[in-house]
Design a protein around this motif. Structure first.
Motif, PDB file in Angstrom:
ATOM      1  N   GLY A 204       0.818  -1.213   0.000  1.00 57.77           N
ATOM      2  CA  GLY A 204       0.000   0.000   0.000  1.00 57.77           C
ATOM      3  C   GLY A 204       0.848   1.257   0.000  1.00 57.77           C
ATOM      4  N   ALA A 205       1.889   1.266   0.819  1.00 59.96           N
ATOM      5  CA  ALA A 205       2.776   2.431   0.851  1.00 59.96           C
ATOM      6  C   ALA A 205       3.500   2.613  -0.473  1.00 59.96           C
ATOM      7  CB  ALA A 205       3.787   2.275   1.990  1.00 59.96           C
ATOM      8  N   ALA A 206       3.964   1.501  -1.070  1.00 58.61           N
ATOM      9  CA  ALA A 206       4.685   1.593  -2.347  1.00 58.61           C
ATOM     10  C   ALA A 206       3.773   2.102  -3.459  1.00 58.61           C
ATOM     11  CB  ALA A 206       5.257   0.224  -2.716  1.00 58.61           C
TER      12      ALA A 206
ATOM     13  N   GLU B  10       2.486   6.049  -7.296  1.00 61.20           N
ATOM     14  CA  GLU B  10       1.429   6.358  -8.253  1.00 61.20           C
ATOM     15  C   GLU B  10       0.533   7.529  -7.868  1.00 61.20           C
ATOM     16  OE1 GLU B  10       0.889   4.803 -11.288  1.00 61.20           O
ATOM     17  OE2 GLU B  10       2.855   3.935 -10.864  1.00 61.20           O
ATOM     18  N   PHE B  11       0.367   7.799  -6.595  1.00 65.58           N
ATOM     19  CA  PHE B  11      -0.650   8.771  -6.187  1.00 65.58           C
ATOM     20  C   PHE B  11      -0.082  10.008  -5.500  1.00 65.58           C
ATOM     21  CE2 PHE B  11      -2.890   4.744  -6.492  1.00 65.58           C
ATOM     22  CZ  PHE B  11      -4.026   5.084  -7.198  1.00 65.58           C
ATOM     23  N   ALA B  12       1.024   9.880  -4.816  1.00 71.08           N
ATOM     24  CA  ALA B  12       1.588  11.021  -4.097  1.00 71.08           C
ATOM     25  C   ALA B  12       2.149  12.044  -5.080  1.00 71.08           C
ATOM     26  CB  ALA B  12       2.680  10.554  -3.139  1.00 71.08           C
ATOM     27  N   THR B  13       1.976  13.308  -4.775  1.00 72.82           N
ATOM     28  CA  THR B  13       2.455  14.385  -5.643  1.00 72.82           C
ATOM     29  C   THR B  13       3.312  15.364  -4.840  1.00 72.82           C
ATOM     30  OG1 THR B  13       0.441  15.665  -5.210  1.00 72.82           O
ATOM     31  CG2 THR B  13       0.450  14.211  -7.159  1.00 72.82           C
ATOM     32  N   GLY B  14       4.018  16.207  -5.567  1.00 69.05           N
ATOM     33  CA  GLY B  14       4.844  17.217  -4.924  1.00 69.05           C
ATOM     34  C   GLY B  14       5.997  16.606  -4.148  1.00 69.05           C
ATOM     35  N   ARG B  15       6.162  17.075  -2.921  1.00 71.03           N
ATOM     36  CA  ARG B  15       7.241  16.588  -2.060  1.00 71.03           C
ATOM     37  C   ARG B  15       6.833  15.387  -1.213  1.00 71.03           C
ATOM     38  NH1 ARG B  15      11.547  19.724  -1.201  1.00 71.03           N
ATOM     39  NH2 ARG B  15      11.768  18.890   0.921  1.00 71.03           N
ATOM     40  N   LYS B  16       5.573  14.974  -1.342  1.00 73.81           N
ATOM     41  CA  LYS B  16       5.104  13.862  -0.522  1.00 73.81           C
ATOM     42  C   LYS B  16       5.901  12.570  -0.743  1.00 73.81           C
ATOM     43  CE  LYS B  16       0.310  15.391   0.039  1.00 73.81           C
ATOM     44  NZ  LYS B  16      -1.103  15.054  -0.253  1.00 73.81           N
ATOM     45  N   PRO B  17       6.211  12.171  -1.997  1.00 78.70           N
ATOM     46  CA  PRO B  17       6.952  10.912  -2.169  1.00 78.70           C
ATOM     47  C   PRO B  17       8.276  10.873  -1.421  1.00 78.70           C
ATOM     48  CG  PRO B  17       6.054  11.641  -4.264  1.00 78.70           C
ATOM     49  CD  PRO B  17       5.826  12.747  -3.293  1.00 78.70           C
ATOM     50  N   GLU B  18       9.045  11.952  -1.498  1.00 78.45           N
ATOM     51  CA  GLU B  18      10.345  11.965  -0.825  1.00 78.45           C
ATOM     52  C   GLU B  18      10.187  11.933   0.691  1.00 78.45           C
ATOM     53  OE1 GLU B  18      13.184  11.634  -2.298  1.00 78.45           O
ATOM     54  OE2 GLU B  18      12.169  11.543  -4.234  1.00 78.45           O
ATOM     55  N   VAL B  19       9.215  12.696   1.205  1.00 77.56           N
ATOM     56  CA  VAL B  19       9.005  12.718   2.655  1.00 77.56           C
ATOM     57  C   VAL B  19       8.557  11.350   3.153  1.00 77.56           C
ATOM     58  CG1 VAL B  19       7.625  13.725   4.508  1.00 77.56           C
ATOM     59  CG2 VAL B  19       8.488  15.182   2.663  1.00 77.56           C
ATOM     60  N   LEU B  20       7.643  10.715   2.434  1.00 78.69           N
ATOM     61  CA  LEU B  20       7.152   9.400   2.857  1.00 78.69           C
ATOM     62  C   LEU B  20       8.240   8.339   2.754  1.00 78.69           C
ATOM     63  CD1 LEU B  20       3.594   9.479   1.235  1.00 78.69           C
ATOM     64  CD2 LEU B  20       4.167   9.672   3.665  1.00 78.69           C
ATOM     65  N   LYS B  21       9.066   8.413   1.721  1.00 78.40           N
ATOM     66  CA  LYS B  21      10.164   7.452   1.593  1.00 78.40           C
ATOM     67  C   LYS B  21      11.136   7.582   2.754  1.00 78.40           C
ATOM     68  CE  LYS B  21      12.200   6.699  -2.269  1.00 78.40           C
ATOM     69  NZ  LYS B  21      12.892   6.884  -3.570  1.00 78.40           N
ATOM     70  N   ILE B  22      11.434   8.797   3.152  1.00 77.27           N
ATOM     71  CA  ILE B  22      12.339   9.002   4.284  1.00 77.27           C
ATOM     72  C   ILE B  22      11.723   8.441   5.562  1.00 77.27           C
ATOM     73  CG2 ILE B  22      13.397  10.758   5.750  1.00 77.27           C
ATOM     74  CD1 ILE B  22      13.717  12.475   3.235  1.00 77.27           C
ATOM     75  N   MET B  23      10.431   8.674   5.761  1.00 72.21           N
ATOM     76  CA  MET B  23       9.776   8.183   6.968  1.00 72.21           C
ATOM     77  C   MET B  23       9.759   6.659   7.014  1.00 72.21           C
ATOM     78  SD  MET B  23       6.603  10.875   7.253  1.00 72.21           S
ATOM     79  CE  MET B  23       5.953  10.063   8.701  1.00 72.21           C
ATOM     80  N   VAL B  24       9.497   6.024   5.874  1.00 70.74           N
ATOM     81  CA  VAL B  24       9.490   4.557   5.838  1.00 70.74           C
ATOM     82  C   VAL B  24      10.885   3.998   6.064  1.00 70.74           C
ATOM     83  CG1 VAL B  24       9.119   2.567   4.332  1.00 70.74           C
ATOM     84  CG2 VAL B  24       7.429   4.396   4.396  1.00 70.74           C
ATOM     85  N   GLU B  25      11.869   4.610   5.420  1.00 76.23           N
ATOM     86  CA  GLU B  25      13.233   4.104   5.554  1.00 76.23           C
ATOM     87  C   GLU B  25      13.824   4.364   6.929  1.00 76.23           C
ATOM     88  OE1 GLU B  25      15.273   5.862   2.305  1.00 76.23           O
ATOM     89  OE2 GLU B  25      14.331   4.558   0.799  1.00 76.23           O
TER      90      GLU B  25
END
Length: 327
Positions: free
Chosen positions: A124-126, A131-146
């Motif tokens: 779900g996170a991937a 596919e759905f996150a826009t702007g700076r959200k992908p980078e922020v979420l990737k950092i939080m997951v990692e």
């Protein structure tokens, strides 16, 4: 006789000729060995040593573990007892037994619960990040997951031993919270970063013209993801799940602290169990080198090594489908 015409001499002709000779190696070695040359040589040597040392370490593992367990395998080992008996009593003075069935069942139950937690969360996170996150959200979420991967396993085990234990007892009303469910939740959170990262890479590897073609036919964003992107990325998603299985199967400290460490074939997720890795970690330090118990623990290590190696090899073979690209 008419004199031969010569080309006019360029003011920087000497410098150009010197540069040409330098490019073709006409200058002496001392002239070319400046600081940049030495830095390049040092970097190349370090990369070479790093690559060779990795190979040496892997070969050393392949040699060391079977060598330490070879004595037990050739004298005392009984395959039927090892795989079918739940009685692990290597320190018994009367009749020591080396049945690993309960340990294998405990490891499998914890890993299965781990996947029930990690797979929905990670996929779900991937999907959302890719596919759905826009702007700076992908980078922020990737950092939080990692960031989850940066937490040491002993800290995860401490969380399971203190917080998850009390929460399971209070919310589910069971006598003890150190069980399969506790260890599975902790391992699921530990395996989530590697699964999310690999699943996201697999989804992003799908060519954009697949999405564009589906959108041109009127498909919504979710329809494109479910009917086009996920089927095209299935090899990478399977590989991500397998890598997560290997991560959970080989974990030690968190399982040792959160599973209850009880030799038992679980009948439910609320039973305490003992894993293969936890058994090795708990008993090896107090075992005499060269004894049957010592060899039996290394036999567990050989079995664990073979299983995790097979899981990672399968994931790598499946992942080759992503590298070739979807058909």
């Amino acid at each position: 006789r008419p004199r031969r015409q010569t080309a006019p001499t360029h003011p920087r002709a000497g410098e150009l000729a010197l540069a040409a000779r330098s490019r073709h190696g006409d200058l002496s070695q001392a002239d070319r060995r400046d600081l940049a040359w030495w830095i390049a040589r040092a970097v190349a040597a370090r990369v070479f040593v790093g690559g060779v040392s990795a190979i040496v370490v892997i070969v050393g593992i392949f040699v060391f573990i079977p060598r330490e367990g070879l004595g037990f395998l050739t004298t005392r080992f009984d395959l039927g007892e090892f795989l079918l008996s739940p009685r692990w009593m290597p320190t018994s003075g009367y009749n020591p037994t080396y049945g690993a069935l309960a340990l294998i069942a405990g490891t499998a139950s914890v890993t299965g619960t781990d996947m029930l937690v990690a797979v929905p969360f990670s996929l779900g996170a991937a999907i959302y990040i890719a596919e759905f996150a826009t702007g700076r959200k992908p980078e922020v979420l990737k950092i939080m997951v990692e960031l989850l991967a940066a937490i040491p396993s002993v800290v995860w085990g401490f969380i399971g031993l203190t917080k998850m234990n009390s929460l399971i007892i209070r919310w589910i009303d069971v006598p003890i919270g150190l069980n399969v469910l506790n260890a599975g939740i902790i391992l699921g959170l530990m395996a989530a970063p590697i699964m999310t990262t690999n699943a996201e890479d697999a989804i992003k590897a799908v060519p954009d013209h697949y999405r564009e073609a589906a959108e041109a036919m009127g498909a919504t964003r979710w329809q494109v993801t479910r009917r086009v992107v996920l089927p095209a990325a299935k090899n990478g998603l399977v590989a991500a799940v397998l890598l997560g299985v290997g991560r959970g199967f080989g974990e030690t400290m968190a399982v040792l602290m959160a599973s209850g460490h009880s030799i038992n074939i679980p009948g439910s997720i609320f039973d305490s169990v003992r894993a293969l890795t936890a058994t090795i970690a708990a008993e090896l330090g107090e075992t005499a080198v060269g004894s049957e118990h010592y060899g039996a623990l290394f036999t567990l290590g050989i079995f664990l090594f073979v299983v995790t190696f097979a899981i990672n090899l399968t994931a790598d073979l499946v992942l080759h489908g992503v590298k070739r690209g979807p058909k």
